[in-house]
Design an enzyme around this catalytic site. Structure first.
Site, PDB file in Angstrom:
ATOM      1  N   ASP A 101       0.854  -1.191   0.000  1.00  0.00           N
ATOM      2  CA  ASP A 101       0.000   0.000   0.000  1.00  0.00           C
ATOM      3  C   ASP A 101       0.894   1.247   0.000  1.00  0.00           C
ATOM      4  O   ASP A 101       1.791   1.349  -0.829  1.00  0.00           O
ATOM      5  CB  ASP A 101      -0.968  -0.085   1.196  1.00  0.00           C
ATOM      6  CG  ASP A 101      -1.944   1.062   1.293  1.00  0.00           C
ATOM      7  OD1 ASP A 101      -2.906   1.097   0.503  1.00  0.00           O
ATOM      8  OD2 ASP A 101      -1.759   1.935   2.161  1.00  0.00           O
ATOM      9  N   HIS A 298      -7.237  -6.369  -0.524  1.00  0.00           N
ATOM     10  CA  HIS A 298      -6.155  -5.407  -0.354  1.00  0.00           C
ATOM     11  C   HIS A 298      -5.107  -5.848   0.659  1.00  0.00           C
ATOM     12  O   HIS A 298      -3.933  -5.509   0.526  1.00  0.00           O
ATOM     13  CB  HIS A 298      -6.742  -4.056   0.065  1.00  0.00           C
ATOM     14  CG  HIS A 298      -5.723  -2.967   0.167  1.00  0.00           C
ATOM     15  ND1 HIS A 298      -4.978  -2.549  -0.915  1.00  0.00           N
ATOM     16  CD2 HIS A 298      -5.301  -2.217   1.226  1.00  0.00           C
ATOM     17  CE1 HIS A 298      -4.152  -1.578  -0.533  1.00  0.00           C
ATOM     18  NE2 HIS A 298      -4.325  -1.375   0.759  1.00  0.00           N
TER      19      HIS A 298
END
Length: 319
Positions: A101, A298
């Site tokens: 991320d 994610h």
């Protein structure tokens, strides 16, 4: 293997909490938003068992690491500077840098600006974005988009108030709805009219198999103490970081590299992402693999820890 040890070190002028496990070549693990060193708990164990020195800091603004007041103190170059100095403080001369991320943005930038120090790089969820003059926030505005979550995060205090109202509910929603288990609207994208960042997210009746109540509690207790300001400030320096990275515009990463992401990661739905991945043969000539993990969301290294650790170790052993 044993549990990681936690130490607080002085790094680049701030106090940084760092989790460390194992001995051998150094592997730095950079977490994203809104996480902690704890996001790498499975990989710390796997790397240490395989003969590596695995080090995962709470990044600037998070957990047990200092959170400077100035928004400008969270620029990309500050974050890269933290990782450069951490290598020195650890007594090492080189490291493999890994990021997920926002941590991937730091890892890619670190490999770009200090190839002498970071001999290879692994990015997760966010592909390498070569520095260029494009202002992503302005692109959104020019398209008439005013409801993107990154825009919502810009004014200080607004997102903090929402995310800190009930930290337990925030994490239950974000971790569940950002994962491959969620079937609703993308967790990271445009907001619903009149609702904040969490408005379209739901709490799970039962936590997904990859997340325990103890895992959740670790995040909740840490963010109840720290709040979300530090992590949100990373978003608030997007324009500043774009300007500061200008000297490296047009540059590429030549070291060995690896990319992995989940096929159900809503970040892959960002309009610019397919083009960035398609450009890898040019921008990452040392790429050793681009792995899209089926059904994963994610939180890739937490949702599919064994697979991610094995891909990392295959890459590291081949260096």
């Amino acid at each position: 293997m044993g549990a990681p040890t936690l130490e607080t070190l002085t790094v680049n002028g701030i106090r940084m909490r760092v989790a460390m496990q194992g001995d051998g070549p150094l592997v730095l693990l950079c977490h994203g938003f809104p996480e902690l060193w704890y996001a790498w708990r499975h990989q710390l164990d796997a790397l240490a068992a395989a003969g590596f020195r695995a080090v995962a800091p709470d990044m600037r603004g998070y957990g047990g690491t200092d959170a400077p007041q100035s928004v400008e103190a969270y620029s990309r170059l500050h974050l890269v500077g933290d990782m450069v100095d951490l290598v020195r403080v650890l007594g090492e001369r080189q490291a493999v840098i890994v990021g997920h991320d926002w941590g991937a943005m730091v890892a890619w930038a670190a490999a770009l600006v200090r190839p002498d120090l970071f001999r290879s790089v692994i990015g997760m969820s966010v592909p390498f974005t070569p520095p260029d003059p494009t202002d992503f926030l302005k692109v959104l505005e020019d398209r008439g988009i005013r409801d993107y979550y990154m825009q919502y995060f810009q004014p200080p205090g607004v997102a903090e108030a929402e995310l800190e109202r009930d930290v337990s509910a925030t994490f239950r929603r974000m971790l569940f709805c950002g994962s491959g288990d969620w079937q609703g609207l993308p967790a990271f994208g445009r907001l619903q009219p009149g609702q904040g960042f969490l408005g379209h997210m739901e709490e799970p009746d039962v936590l997904p198999a990859w997340l325990t109540e103890d895992d959740l509690d670790y995040y909740v207790q840490a963010f109840r103490r720290s709040g979300f300001r530090g992590g949100l400030n990373w978003y608030r320096t997007m324009r500043l970081s774009n300007e500061l990275m200008a000297p490296w515009r047009g540059d590429i990463i030549r070291q060995p590299s690896l990319f992995m992401a989940g096929t159900r990661d809503s970040v892959l739905g960002f309009p610019v992402i397919p083009g960035l991945i398609a450009a890898f043969p040019r921008t990452l000539p040392g790429l050793r693999g681009c792995h899209l993990l089926n059904g994963v969301g994610h939180w890739v290294q937490q949702e599919r820890p064994e697979e991610v650790s094995e891909l990392m170790l295959d890459f590291l052993r081949a260096l």
